[in-house]
Design a protein around this motif. Structure first.
Motif, PDB file in Angstrom:
ATOM      1  N   ARG A   1      17.482  71.502   8.173  1.00 17.52           N
ATOM      2  CA  ARG A   1      15.994  71.346   8.344  1.00 17.52           C
ATOM      3  C   ARG A   1      15.221  72.466   7.437  1.00 17.52           C
ATOM      4  O   ARG A   1      14.210  72.112   6.738  1.00 17.52           O
TER       5      ARG A   1
ATOM      6  N   LYS B   1       7.092  64.476   6.669  1.00 13.69           N
ATOM      7  CA  LYS B   1       6.865  65.669   7.294  1.00 13.69           C
ATOM      8  C   LYS B   1       6.482  65.598   8.945  1.00 13.69           C
ATOM      9  O   LYS B   1       6.772  66.138   9.770  1.00 13.69           O
ATOM     10  N   GLU B   2       6.249  64.180   9.130  1.00 11.87           N
ATOM     11  CA  GLU B   2       5.480  63.748  10.581  1.00 11.87           C
ATOM     12  C   GLU B   2       6.827  63.368  11.371  1.00 11.87           C
ATOM     13  O   GLU B   2       6.733  62.961  12.576  1.00 11.87           O
ATOM     14  N   HIS B   3       8.037  63.204  10.601  1.00 14.01           N
ATOM     15  CA  HIS B   3       9.285  62.604  11.390  1.00 14.01           C
ATOM     16  C   HIS B   3       9.792  63.851  12.348  1.00 14.01           C
ATOM     17  O   HIS B   3       9.522  64.946  12.247  1.00 14.01           O
ATOM     18  N   GLU B   4      10.263  63.137  13.224  1.00 12.59           N
ATOM     19  CA  GLU B   4      10.703  63.943  14.742  1.00 12.59           C
ATOM     20  C   GLU B   4      11.621  65.101  14.155  1.00 12.59           C
ATOM     21  O   GLU B   4      11.530  66.106  14.803  1.00 12.59           O
TER      22      GLU B   4
ATOM     23  N   ARG C   1       9.834  68.380  13.758  1.00 10.79           N
ATOM     24  CA  ARG C   1       9.052  68.826  14.764  1.00 10.79           C
ATOM     25  C   ARG C   1       9.151  70.339  14.923  1.00 10.79           C
ATOM     26  O   ARG C   1      10.144  70.797  15.113  1.00 10.79           O
ATOM     27  N   GLY C   2       7.808  70.927  14.987  1.00 11.69           N
ATOM     28  CA  GLY C   2       7.790  72.304  15.140  1.00 11.69           C
ATOM     29  C   GLY C   2       8.039  73.097  13.810  1.00 11.69           C
ATOM     30  O   GLY C   2       7.535  74.379  13.780  1.00 11.69           O
TER      31      GLY C   2
END
Length: 378
Positions: A110, A306-309, A312-313
């Protein structure tokens, strides 16, 4: 602003790498070290000088923490070269091989994917498609953050009359250890035996609105490139999916016994995943959609990804402030030179020496890696 370099005042410490486009040297310049890429214009194949000028022009426009900065350049009758900041951490492929089982943890994947995604986002905002994403082209800076390298396969993409929205990422291309092979061919249906098209054929490709050039690295080539149907920014999202798969599984998803089988797999094979479905495997699946119009990132580019799960964070605006990247290169011995360094002109002259003479020493840079990278905090 990039300075004009004096080749006679540059002494190379060692060779960092050698490819079809040229040789990269580690050079002591003033009080710091730089990576100097040098192309021999007199013997370079595949219109190397033109491609070198293109890469310099791209580098001169870049301004991003995960992309290189052009520090200086020079050109003589036979040689031309350009300097960028030296990345002592080596490349992502080298780093992966230092890990247990030759794979990264999802947290490390990530971190690196997030920074690569930001770099690609910046390139696409400049209407530049990278077109050569692979682990060997992702370098690790002294800070532990990434930087992309090698832009000779990149091309500027322009909006068409029917698609002028800046939010669209599917803008047609208007211009045209185990080393992986790069290919730059004509359309697949008319591919010559040579791995590269002639300069004349390249110019012909440039005049078409949709690029049908066969460009990229074998295991990372997108299906639309293989089909010769024209391609745009979505080829970078495909390559991001292949890269993610290799980082987490240790192999690319479509690699076959030979080039023909690899290309067949790219066109027909569905990627396979071990274990239960996760956010990471879902991301990879959506990036490896064979229809580019259905691929994640096609409509809204990097913002959509960027909005993919899986991300996240992630604090996108604070990535450069991460103080504990997964891996920090050691400073020990990374700049140890050959006995008296290398004369760059002499190096290229030695390459033209008769075969009976001893070849110039070529060795990979020696880096001290941590055996395993740790999970970043961000």
């Amino acid at each position: 602003m990039a300075e004009e370099l004096d080749l006679d005042n540059l002494k190379a410490l060692k060779v960092l790498g050698k490819g079809a486009m040229g040789t990269v040297f580690l050079v002591q310049h003033n009080s710091y070290h730089v990576a100097l890429k040098v192309v021999d214009k007199s013997s370079s194949l595949h219109d190397g000088a033109r491609r070198a000028h293109w890469e310099i022009s791209v580098l001169s426009r870049l301004s991003h923490p995960f992309l290189p900065t052009l520090l200086g350049s020079f050109e003589s009758n036979n040689l031309m070269g350009w300097a960028v900041p030296y990345c002592p951490g080596g490349d992502l492929n080298h780093l992966r091989y230092r890990q247990t089982d030759h794979v990264f943890s999802p947290a490390v994947v990530r971190f690196y994917l997030a920074e690569i995604l930001c770099a690609l986002h910046h390139l696409h905002s400049m209407h530049i498609a990278y077109r050569d994403l692979k682990p060997e082209n992702v370098l690790i800076q002294q800070s532990g953050h990434v930087t992309l390298t090698d832009f000779d396969l990149s091309r500027t993409l322009s909006p068409t009359k029917t698609n002028t929205s800046p939010s669209k990422s599917h803008i047609p291309d208007t211009a045209p250890r185990k080393p992986r092979r790069n290919f730059r061919w004509a359309p697949l249906t008319k591919a010559p035996k040579s791995a590269r098209v002639t300069p004349a054929a390249r110019r012909a490709v440039l005049s078409f609105e949709h690029s049908k050039s066969f460009v990229g690295t074998e295991e990372y080539i997108a299906p639309e490139v293989l089909r010769g149907e024209g391609h745009g920014f979505a080829v970078d999202w495909w390559a991001l999916g292949v890269l993610a798969h290799e980082m987490v599984y240790g192999t690319t998803p479509f690699k076959g016994k030979n080039r023909k089988e690899t290309f067949r797999n790219v066109l027909l094979k569905t990627p396979e995943f071990v274990g239960k479905k996760t956010a990471l495997t879902d991301l990879i699946s959506q990036l490896l959609e064979k229809d580019p119009s259905k691929r994640l990132g096609y409509v809204r580019g990097a913002t959509e990804i960027k909005e993919h799960e899986f991300f996240r964070g992630v604090k996108w605006d604070l990535l450069t402030e991460v103080m504990r990247p997964p891996f920090i290169p050691s400073r020990d011995d990374v700049t140890k030179p050959f006995a008296d360094g290398l004369d760059i002109r002499g190096y290229f002259q030695s390459l033209k020496s008769p075969p009976s003479l001893p070849p110039s020493p070529l060795r990979s840079p020696s880096f001290e890696f941590q055996k395993n990278v740790s999970s970043p905090e961000f």
